[in-house]
Motif scaffolding. Sequence first.
Motif, PDB file in Angstrom:
ATOM      1  N   THR A 215       0.841  -1.191   0.000  1.00  0.00           N
ATOM      2  CA  THR A 215       0.000   0.000   0.000  1.00  0.00           C
ATOM      3  C   THR A 215       0.871   1.234   0.000  1.00  0.00           C
ATOM      4  OG1 THR A 215      -1.734  -1.172   1.208  1.00  0.00           O
ATOM      5  CG2 THR A 215      -1.835   1.224   1.215  1.00  0.00           C
ATOM      6  N   TRP A 225       1.202   5.787 -12.054  1.00  0.00           N
ATOM      7  CA  TRP A 225       1.089   6.100 -10.637  1.00  0.00           C
ATOM      8  C   TRP A 225       2.475   6.453 -10.098  1.00  0.00           C
ATOM      9  CZ3 TRP A 225      -3.502   7.066  -8.868  1.00  0.00           C
ATOM     10  CH2 TRP A 225      -4.627   6.389  -9.365  1.00  0.00           C
ATOM     11  N   GLU A 241      -3.747   9.436  -3.852  1.00  0.00           N
ATOM     12  CA  GLU A 241      -4.639   8.344  -3.469  1.00  0.00           C
ATOM     13  C   GLU A 241      -3.825   7.219  -2.836  1.00  0.00           C
ATOM     14  OE1 GLU A 241      -7.235   7.012  -6.628  1.00  0.00           O
ATOM     15  OE2 GLU A 241      -6.824   8.848  -7.778  1.00  0.00           O
ATOM     16  N   THR A 242      -4.490   6.408  -2.044  1.00  0.00           N
ATOM     17  CA  THR A 242      -3.858   5.222  -1.469  1.00  0.00           C
ATOM     18  C   THR A 242      -4.224   4.028  -2.328  1.00  0.00           C
ATOM     19  OG1 THR A 242      -3.957   6.135   0.768  1.00  0.00           O
ATOM     20  CG2 THR A 242      -3.640   3.754   0.561  1.00  0.00           C
ATOM     21  N   ARG A 243      -3.206   3.387  -2.900  1.00  0.00           N
ATOM     22  CA  ARG A 243      -3.420   2.267  -3.807  1.00  0.00           C
ATOM     23  C   ARG A 243      -2.500   1.101  -3.429  1.00  0.00           C
ATOM     24  NH1 ARG A 243      -7.324   2.740  -8.258  1.00  0.00           N
ATOM     25  NH2 ARG A 243      -7.948   4.935  -8.204  1.00  0.00           N
ATOM     26  N   THR A 244      -2.909  -0.096  -3.871  1.00  0.00           N
ATOM     27  CA  THR A 244      -2.048  -1.271  -3.730  1.00  0.00           C
ATOM     28  C   THR A 244      -1.275  -1.420  -5.032  1.00  0.00           C
ATOM     29  OG1 THR A 244      -3.616  -2.341  -2.249  1.00  0.00           O
ATOM     30  CG2 THR A 244      -1.964  -3.746  -3.279  1.00  0.00           C
ATOM     31  N   GLU A 260      -0.673  -1.014 -10.548  1.00  0.00           N
ATOM     32  CA  GLU A 260      -1.595  -1.606  -9.587  1.00  0.00           C
ATOM     33  C   GLU A 260      -1.443  -3.118  -9.639  1.00  0.00           C
ATOM     34  OE1 GLU A 260      -5.443   0.427  -8.721  1.00  0.00           O
ATOM     35  OE2 GLU A 260      -5.129   1.199 -10.763  1.00  0.00           O
TER      36      GLU A 260
END
Length: 304
Positions: A215, A225, A241-244, A260
Amino acid sequence: MRTELAEHRLDHLDDLEAESIHIFREVAGEFERPVLLFSGGKDSVVMLHLAVKAFAPAPVPFALLHVDTGHNFEEVLRYRDETVERLGLRLVVASVQDYIDDGRLSERPDGTRNPLQTVPLLDAITEGRFDAVFGGGRRDEEKARAKERVFSLRDAFGAWDPRRQRPELWELYNGRHAPGEHVRVFPLSNWTELDVWRYIAREQIELPSLYYAHTREVFRRDGMWLTAGEWGGPRPGEVVETRTVRYRTVGDMSCTGAVESEARTVEAVILEVAGSRLTERGATRADDRLSEAAMEDRKKEGYF
C-alpha cells in the motif's frame, strides 16, 4: 546412456546463467579495472548474484558503482547498503545532487533527474580508471538496447555509436579499446524480464520490498502512478490516493511509475509478468516517453 544425458541436460535458466558467468570471467581476465553498476534494482541484484557465483569461493574482484540521483526510493538505498556490507564489497557513489549543488548540473523543469546521471557516471568512470563497466541492460527492455552487443565499445567521451558495434559470433567477445575508451558489458543481455523473475524464484534472491504489492500513496500523471516527493510531485490538481501497487523497475522517483497489483510473492509476480503485453520500461518509465528515440539519444551521450 540417453537417460543419463537427459538428466544432465541444462534448462533455459542454466544456459543463461552459464553464459552470464562466462561473460564475467572473460571480463575479469581481459580488463584491468572492471566495475559493476549496482543500484539495488532487480537486474543489478541478479547481476551481482551471478558475479558472486562466477568467482566463488573467492570474493568478487571489482567494486560496485551507483549513480545516485538524490531521488531514489529509500527501500532501494537501504537494500543497496545492506548488500554491500553483507558481501564486504567496495561501493563508489556518484551523486547527482553534488553536481547540482556546485553548479555543474541544473535541475530540469520537470524535476526528472534520470537524464542528469550521464555526467556523474562518465566522471566516475574516468576518475576510477574503469575500463569495463557491467550494466544490467537487457535487449527486451527497449529497442535501442536491442541493438546493443554484450561488449559495447564507448569512445573517449563515453558515447555509443551503433556503427562501431562488433560481431559476437560463437560467444567470442572483442574487448580491444584505445586509451581513454572503455567497454560497457551486459551479462543479462539475452535475458527477458520473465527470465529474471524465474531466476529470482529459483535462486531465492531477496529483493527490495517495493517490487512486491504494498500500500502506497500515489498520484496519477501521464497514465502512471507516481510517488509524491521533494522532486516536485504532485502538481496542483493531481490527487494523492492510497493504492495497492508494486514496481516493475526502479529508478528516479520522478519518472518511475508503479503498477496496480496484488502480486505479493515471487510466484504471483511471475504470473503477472507472463501475462503482460507491455515492457517494464514502456509501462513505467516516463523518461523513455520523451521521444521515440529517447533512450538511443541518451546512450549516444554516454548514458547506459
